[in-house]
Design an enzyme around this catalytic site. Structure first.
Site, short mmCIF file in Angstrom:
data_model
loop_
_atom_site.label_atom_id
_atom_site.label_comp_id
_atom_site.label_asym_id
_atom_site.label_seq_id
_atom_site.Cartn_x
_atom_site.Cartn_y
_atom_site.Cartn_z
N TYR A 60 -1.78 -1.20 11.10
CA TYR A 60 -2.11 -1.72 9.76
C TYR A 60 -0.99 -1.36 8.78
CZ TYR A 60 -3.68 -1.34 4.98
OH TYR A 60 -3.72 -1.41 3.62
N SER A 87 0.84 -1.20 0.00
CA SER A 87 0.00 0.00 0.00
C SER A 87 0.87 1.24 0.00
CB SER A 87 -0.85 -0.03 1.27
OG SER A 87 -1.40 1.24 1.50
N LYS A 90 2.07 -3.70 6.44
CA LYS A 90 2.47 -3.63 5.03
C LYS A 90 3.99 -3.44 4.92
CE LYS A 90 -1.58 -4.38 3.43
NZ LYS A 90 -1.87 -5.70 2.89
#
Ligand code: UDP
Length: 339
Positions: free
Chosen positions: A151, A126, A155
């Site tokens: 979160y 992302s 990644k």
């Protein structure tokens, strides 16, 4: 016809990517435990492509069950790993849950990739890995900033795990795809974005508000240092994103990568403000959206958009859809949701 394992095949990007893969001649099996997806997504993918897509409803954190899928399908040549939790807010409230799921699942999949010498591994990363970048547009070599949330950190960890694993997996080409803001739906209207959790992303919030599921919506911040005071993002149509996955997979399978780890930005390379997105929606839907200007949302990056030239040059990827195509297909999906 190479066989590809897609994890998170019933999810938003996974389901659209399976359609693109099958239409381009790949055979697909999916793993999805429907933690945040509907089984109908796979049924409808099967309808679109005219063949039955097999899904294993297992938890990727169960190493034994993951190993069994690879034993049942020893001919798997590529893995596209979408399955992960993706709510920034939930990750802040329960980081352990996020680390256990996102990293645990990825470890089990990577273990099998190594064991079976799978040729290609594509990871859903992302643009969140860049944080508040100092220069725009961001290129793949723009330095990462500390993640804004657990979160985001999953990644960054995922990409770093790949860097460490790649040297001991010389037969595998690893590609991390850094998505900007995926939105829109398949033109058939049979699949679209439908998380079981409440939507928080801009495009579904807009369409749900217009459809009366929400009384109104708020634009998060009007005093940013941007052309109209609202945040800027790079919205990428989910079918252009699906096409990028197929192209990345082909690039990896055909051994065209110079290194066995590569990273690509996937955005259209244009910034769109929140107000511009709302205008595009009102224009394409011919409706007036009930919104108010509200306070900033904590943790929001002010502006980010991609330099996509690496994906264009190396993958031959040319996204063709803009914000109006996104709004048109997202609105058609919202008006006739299949799940
Ligand atoms: N946004 C907004 N109202 C909403 C949801 C999002 O103004 O109800 C804004 C948000 O502040 C951001 C942009 O829309 O500037 C995109 O947000 P989204 O959550 O879709 O993606 P991300 O923040 O991950 O880029």
């Amino acid at each position: 016809m190479a066989k590809i394992l897609v994890t998170g095949g019933a999810g938003y990007i996974g389901s659209h990517t399976i359609v693109d893969l099958v239409e381009k001649g790949f055979q697909v099996v999916s793993i999805d435990n429907h933690h945040n997806s509907s089984p109908k997504a796979i049924d409808n993918v099967s309808k679109i492509v005219g063949q039955n897509i097999q899904n294993y409803a297992i938890d990727l954190c169960d190493a034994h069950q993951v190993a069994q899928v690879f034993e049942t399908h020893p001919e798997i040549e590529g893995v596209i790993h979408f399955a992960a939790l993706k709510s920034v807010g939930d990750s802040v409230s329960d980081p352990i849950f996020y680390f256990r799921n996102n990293m645990g699942g990825m470890i089990n999949i990577l273990e099998q990739v190594q064991k079976h010498q799978v040729k290609a591994f594509i990871f859903s990363s992302s643009c969140t890995v860049y944080g508040n970048a100092d220069e725009l547009p961001v290129t793949e070599s723009t330095p990462m900033k500390p993640a804004e949330s657990p979160y985001g950190r999953t990644k960054q960890f995922g990409e770093q795990m790949i860097q460490d694993i790649a040297p001991v997996c010389p037969d595998t080409n690893f590609i991390s795809l850094r998505y900007f803001n995926p939105a829109g739906a398949h033109p058939s209207g049979l699949i679209g974005e439908s998380a079981m959790n409440k939507a928080t992303n801009l495009v579904p919030v807009i369409t749900e508000t217009a459809n009366g599921k929400r009384a109104s919506m708020s634009v998060f911040g009007e005093d940013y240092d941007t052309r109209d005071g609202t945040c800027i993002r790079d919205y990428i149509h989910v079918m252009d994103l699906a096409d990028a996955h197929t192209k990345a997979l082909q690039f990896a399978l055909e051994g065209r990568a110079k290194n066995n780890t590569e990273v690509f930005n996937l955005g259209i390379g244009e910034g769109v403000s929140v107000l511009e997105a709302i205008q595009a929606f009102e224009k394409t839907s011919n409706t007036t959206l009930n919104y108010t200007m509200g306070p900033r949302r904590e943790g929001d990056v002010v502006a980010i958009y991609a330099d996509k030239s690496k994906a264009t040059t190396l993958l031959g990827w040319n996204p063709s859809k803009g914000i109006e195509d996104i709004m048109r297909t997202a609105w058609a999906w919202e008006l006739d949701r299949k799940y």
